[in-house]
Design a protein around this motif. Structure first.
Motif, PDB file in Angstrom:
ATOM      1  N   SER A 182      -4.195  -1.789  -0.033  1.00 22.78           N
ATOM      2  CA  SER A 182      -3.192  -2.149  -1.035  1.00 22.78           C
ATOM      3  C   SER A 182      -3.803  -2.330  -2.414  1.00 22.78           C
ATOM      4  O   SER A 182      -3.148  -2.102  -3.430  1.00 22.78           O
ATOM      5  CB  SER A 182      -2.480  -3.441  -0.620  1.00 22.78           C
ATOM      6  OG  SER A 182      -1.860  -3.301   0.644  1.00 22.78           O
TER       7      SER A 182
ATOM      8  N   ALA B 225      -0.665   9.370  -5.796  1.00 15.42           N
ATOM      9  CA  ALA B 225      -1.844   9.295  -4.924  1.00 15.42           C
ATOM     10  C   ALA B 225      -1.684  10.253  -3.754  1.00 15.42           C
ATOM     11  O   ALA B 225      -0.591  10.475  -3.255  1.00 15.42           O
ATOM     12  CB  ALA B 225      -2.015   7.869  -4.416  1.00 15.42           C
ATOM     13  N   GLU B 226      -2.794  10.814  -3.311  1.00 17.34           N
ATOM     14  CA  GLU B 226      -2.841  11.722  -2.162  1.00 17.34           C
ATOM     15  C   GLU B 226      -1.817  12.860  -2.271  1.00 17.34           C
ATOM     16  O   GLU B 226      -1.059  13.130  -1.331  1.00 17.34           O
ATOM     17  CB  GLU B 226      -2.597  10.948  -0.865  1.00 17.34           C
ATOM     18  CG  GLU B 226      -3.727  10.022  -0.485  1.00 17.34           C
ATOM     19  CD  GLU B 226      -5.016  10.751  -0.154  1.00 17.34           C
ATOM     20  OE1 GLU B 226      -4.953  11.798   0.474  1.00 17.34           O
ATOM     21  OE2 GLU B 226      -6.075  10.248  -0.542  1.00 17.34           O
TER      22      GLU B 226
ATOM     23  N   THR C 169      -3.991   5.906   0.170  1.00 17.94           N
ATOM     24  CA  THR C 169      -2.664   6.143   0.749  1.00 17.94           C
ATOM     25  C   THR C 169      -2.763   6.090   2.266  1.00 17.94           C
ATOM     26  O   THR C 169      -3.642   6.724   2.858  1.00 17.94           O
ATOM     27  CB  THR C 169      -2.123   7.520   0.320  1.00 17.94           C
ATOM     28  OG1 THR C 169      -2.038   7.562  -1.098  1.00 17.94           O
ATOM     29  CG2 THR C 169      -0.746   7.767   0.899  1.00 17.94           C
TER      30      THR C 169
ATOM     31  N   THR D 117      -1.567   7.180   5.802  1.00 15.49           N
ATOM     32  CA  THR D 117      -0.882   8.279   6.466  1.00 15.49           C
ATOM     33  C   THR D 117      -0.908   8.043   7.969  1.00 15.49           C
ATOM     34  O   THR D 117      -1.546   7.106   8.454  1.00 15.49           O
ATOM     35  CB  THR D 117      -1.573   9.615   6.144  1.00 15.49           C
ATOM     36  OG1 THR D 117      -2.926   9.545   6.615  1.00 15.49           O
ATOM     37  CG2 THR D 117      -1.575   9.895   4.648  1.00 15.49           C
TER      38      THR D 117
ATOM     39  N   ARG E   9       6.267   7.396   4.567  1.00 16.12           N
ATOM     40  CA  ARG E   9       7.259   6.863   3.639  1.00 16.12           C
ATOM     41  C   ARG E   9       8.326   7.874   3.285  1.00 16.12           C
ATOM     42  O   ARG E   9       9.418   7.525   2.860  1.00 16.12           O
ATOM     43  CB  ARG E   9       6.554   6.399   2.367  1.00 16.12           C
ATOM     44  CG  ARG E   9       7.530   5.903   1.317  1.00 16.12           C
ATOM     45  CD  ARG E   9       6.823   5.301   0.150  1.00 16.12           C
ATOM     46  NE  ARG E   9       7.798   4.813  -0.797  1.00 16.12           N
ATOM     47  CZ  ARG E   9       7.482   4.123  -1.872  1.00 16.12           C
ATOM     48  NH1 ARG E   9       6.240   3.834  -2.112  1.00 16.12           N
ATOM     49  NH2 ARG E   9       8.412   3.715  -2.703  1.00 16.12           N
TER      50      ARG E   9
ATOM     51  N   GLY F 250      -6.644  11.171   4.231  1.00 15.02           N
ATOM     52  CA  GLY F 250      -6.056   9.889   4.619  1.00 15.02           C
ATOM     53  C   GLY F 250      -6.803   9.251   5.762  1.00 15.02           C
ATOM     54  O   GLY F 250      -7.043   8.038   5.768  1.00 15.02           O
TER      55      GLY F 250
ATOM     56  N   GLY G   7       5.201   9.198  -1.290  1.00 15.19           N
ATOM     57  CA  GLY G   7       5.343   7.859  -1.850  1.00 15.19           C
ATOM     58  C   GLY G   7       5.588   7.849  -3.335  1.00 15.19           C
ATOM     59  O   GLY G   7       5.308   6.857  -3.999  1.00 15.19           O
TER      60      GLY G   7
ATOM     61  N   MET H 266       0.845  -1.193   0.000  1.00 14.29           N
ATOM     62  CA  MET H 266       0.000   0.000   0.000  1.00 14.29           C
ATOM     63  C   MET H 266       0.881   1.244   0.000  1.00 14.29           C
ATOM     64  O   MET H 266       2.004   1.238   0.515  1.00 14.29           O
ATOM     65  CB  MET H 266      -0.944   0.005   1.196  1.00 14.29           C
ATOM     66  CG  MET H 266      -0.283   0.029   2.545  1.00 14.29           C
ATOM     67  SD  MET H 266      -1.533  -0.003   3.860  1.00 14.29           S
ATOM     68  CE  MET H 266      -0.498  -0.329   5.278  1.00 14.29           C
ATOM     69  N   LYS H 267       0.367   2.285  -0.599  1.00 12.05           N
ATOM     70  CA  LYS H 267       1.103   3.544  -0.706  1.00 12.05           C
ATOM     71  C   LYS H 267       1.102   4.237   0.652  1.00 12.05           C
ATOM     72  O   LYS H 267       0.093   4.279   1.332  1.00 12.05           O
ATOM     73  CB  LYS H 267       0.471   4.435  -1.764  1.00 12.05           C
ATOM     74  CG  LYS H 267       0.483   3.832  -3.156  1.00 12.05           C
ATOM     75  CD  LYS H 267      -0.248   4.718  -4.141  1.00 12.05           C
ATOM     76  CE  LYS H 267      -0.269   4.091  -5.529  1.00 12.05           C
ATOM     77  NZ  LYS H 267      -1.031   2.835  -5.558  1.00 12.05           N
ATOM     78  N   LEU H 268       2.264   4.756   1.003  1.00  9.12           N
ATOM     79  CA  LEU H 268       2.406   5.458   2.272  1.00  9.12           C
ATOM     80  C   LEU H 268       2.519   6.950   2.024  1.00  9.12           C
ATOM     81  O   LEU H 268       3.114   7.388   1.038  1.00  9.12           O
ATOM     82  CB  LEU H 268       3.641   4.954   3.026  1.00  9.12           C
ATOM     83  CG  LEU H 268       3.669   3.463   3.353  1.00  9.12           C
ATOM     84  CD1 LEU H 268       4.946   3.117   4.111  1.00  9.12           C
ATOM     85  CD2 LEU H 268       2.456   3.052   4.171  1.00  9.12           C
ATOM     86  N   GLY H 269       1.956   7.727   2.925  1.00 12.25           N
ATOM     87  CA  GLY H 269       1.984   9.170   2.786  1.00 12.25           C
ATOM     88  C   GLY H 269       3.354   9.749   3.080  1.00 12.25           C
ATOM     89  O   GLY H 269       4.288   9.065   3.493  1.00 12.25           O
TER      90      GLY H 269
END
Length: 617
Positions: free
Chosen positions: A497, A246-247, A503, A505, A128, A579, A264, A121-124
């Motif tokens: 994910s 994203a975000e 995202t 956060t 990240r 988020g 990210g 999954m993308k992290l903010g």
């Protein structure tokens, strides 16, 4: 028979858990610190670049895990961030300005998971790391561009009004029209003042010079500056969307600055190139009657100017712009029948009308495509403001074979990568005013890792406290509720994910902790209803049946109202608020599934269809 699910319901619960587990799995493997090497403005990266990078790292005794050439980029993985940063500096110095070397994080997801679309999954930005840009809008360049357009407008309007003039020129803040006599001066002022109520006109007659000076009013200047910033924000958002981030956060700061945060982001090199570029196209008529050698020496015909191609060959073009990039509504890159790169252009209705009118009357003549870009000159003014340098080049000169409409194509581009980048910039929109990056921060993963560790600790301790309470207070049914909590967490991570735009956060972790409490709250309502049914003398099987049935409406009402709140937060919020809203919304849906359907499936498996004298509740 009471408390027995049909087969399809049991299979649905098992399938949901397996899918959630499968798509949550990539988050276990982690990521490698890496650097990514791409070409600047479409310059190609090939195997020779990979060899140069490998030799340079070995020469400087920099250890690396792997180096690979993928999708036109070189990706080098390292064991730690210190080595990554050292390698970035060395490679950057070796390759020079033709390449962009960017810090990245490369996922360690196995190929078999990637083949089914599973990824971490993308992290903010707060978890990240990522890139933070502070960009400044060049208001002087915006005014210069606007006054240049006004200059051309005055020429057209005076010709239509049949007012004779000697010359029209612009200064830093005004447009001056030089006329032949006092009669023409009055006629010009009358004609232009009616058409431009937002401008102040001043006439002067001294030493036989008749000059009409036009300036924008203060209200109009304020509107122009505000519009330049707001329009650039909109276009930057479009460019971020083209990058697939994203975000993102794109917001105004002060009078003429814009903050851009890309959490990210996977390709920081491309982000800097696309966001920092101020590019547009102009279409102009080629002055075929001009002598190229004389023009290059400085003897340029009136109404024309000299521009140069990429290989420094001169081209004499008419000053009047046939069409500007602001009329471009869509652009895409492709290859012609010979495999050469090209950009397909679509215009709005006004632009299409202008192009049709010009091309219909100029069949057989040459039309040039001029690419204009503003770049950071590396110099600053005394007040610290970045000085932008204007770069112009003639991409191509093509003979107009027939009348052109709203759709046509331009060729003469060096590479497919450059055609793709140019199409992206034009599609996302030409910036109203040039912007420069006055501050760039790369937020490293170490700070993000600290936030992750603290967030995970809060989540673990929260879950441990809740699980201990339910286990002690509800015994066997508490164990089932704890299983549902773990299942709920897996599903949240799996769904996060799977969704491309989701995202995680730091406030998102808070949203997960909150949904843990809400999931237990649903089970508490169910278990208390079961206890009530038992106290009223119903059998264990009836108590289970009635407990789940009677608690459902209360649980649904509470969760739906919270879900509505989360949707409103997502709709009106930005950044961290979004988020939080995303994880809260997903957590509400998954907690209802696990607390009602998931626990019921386990309860049915343990107690359903059996003779039960007592419940462990």
């Amino acid at each position: 028979m009471l408390n027995r699910y049909p087969l399809w319901k049991n299979l649905m619960v098992v399938l949901a858990l397996l899918v959630g587990l499968l798509y949550a799995l990539p988050n276990v493997y982690g990521e490698d610190p890496a650097i990514q090497i791409t070409g600047a403005r479409g310059a190609s990266v090939d195997m020779s670049t990979l060899d140069t990078v490998t030799e340079d790292l070995k020469k400087n005794n920099i250890s690396y895990k792997s180096v690979a050439f993928e999708n036109g980029t070189v990706l080098v993985r390292f064991n730690d961030t210190d080595t990554q940063i050292s390698a970035r500096d060395i490679i950057n110095e070796q390759l020079g300005d033709d390449f962009v070397v960017a810090l990245n994080l490369a996922a360690l997801t196995p190929d078999w998971l990637e083949s089914i679309g599973a990824s971490p999954m993308k992290l903010g930005l707060d978890l990240r790391g990522g890139v933070h840009f502070l960009m400044e809008v060049d208001m002087d360049a915006a005014m210069e561009k606007l006054l240049g357009q006004q200059e051309e407008t005055f020429r057209t309007e005076l010709r239509e009004a049949k007012v004779r003039y000697r010359a029209i020129s612009k200064t830093d803040s005004s447009v001056a029209v030089r006329l032949r006599n006092d009669e023409d001066l009055k006629a010009a002022e009358t004609a232009l003042a009616q058409l431009h109520p937002d401008m102040l006109f001043t006439d002067s007659n001294s030493n036989g010079r008749f000059v009409l000076t036009a300036q924008f009013t203060e209200a109009r200047l304020k509107e122009i500056r505000n519009y330049a910033v707001e329009q650039n924000i909109t276009i930057l958002r479009n460019r971020v969307n083209e990058l697939g981030v994203a975000e993102p956060l794109v917001q105004r700061q002060g009078a003429n600055r814009i903050v851009v945060e890309l959490p990210g982001v996977q390709d920081t090199a491309r982000a800097k190139e696309i966001l920092g570029a101020t590019a547009t196209l102009e279409f102009r008529e080629v002055d075929s009657t001009a002598d190229l050698a004389a023009a290059a020496a400085g003897r340029v015909p009136a109404g024309s100017e000299v521009k140069y191609t990429r290989d420094k060959r001169p081209a004499v073009l008419k000053k009047r712009i046939i069409l500007a990039g602001s009329h471009i509504t869509d652009a895409s890159s492709s290859a012609d029948e010979y495999g050469r790169p090209q950009v397909n252009i679509s215009l709005d209705s006004e632009g299409g009308s202008k192009m049709t009118a010009f091309s219909r009357n100029n069949v057989g003549k040459l039309m040039a495509t001029v690419f204009t870009e503003y770049k950071d000159s590396g110099k600053r003014q005394a007040d610290g403001k970045v000085i932008l340098q204007k770069h112009e080049e003639v991409i191509n000169q093509a003979t107009i074979q027939t009348a052109l409409g709203r759709n046509f194509r331009i060729t003469g581009i060096d590479s497919q990568a450059e055609a793709h980048n140019l199409a992206l910039l034009l599609r996302a929109g030409a910036l109203i005013a040039p912007i420069s990056i006055v501050e760039e921060r790369t937020i490293g993963p170490s700070m993000g890792q600290q936030n992750i560790d603290m967030g995970i600790q809060a989540m673990i301790w929260g879950m441990v406290a809740v699980m201990l309470f339910t286990l002690i207070y509800y015994r066997g049914f508490g164990l089932i509720a704890n299983m549902a909590l773990v299942m709920n967490l897996v599903l949240i991570i799996g769904v996060m994910s799977m969704i491309p735009g989701a995202t995680m956060t730091l406030p998102g972790i808070a949203g997960i902790v909150l949904t843990v409490g809400m999931a237990v709250d649903a089970n508490v309502l169910i278990f208390e209803r079961i206890r009530e049914e038992l106290r009223e003398g119903r059998s264990p099987q009836q108590a289970i049946q009635q407990g789940y049935a009677n608690a459902f409406s209360t649980i649904a009402d509470a969760n739906i109202t919270t879900l509505i709140t989360a949707i409103i937060l997502f709709a009106v919020g930005t950044g961290a608020i979004k988020g939080f809203a995303v994880t809260l919304s997903i957590g509400i849906l998954t907690s209802m599934f696990t607390a009602i359907i998931g626990t019921r499936a386990v309860v049915n498996f343990v107690y359903g269809g059996k003779r039960v004298d007592k419940l462990s509740i």
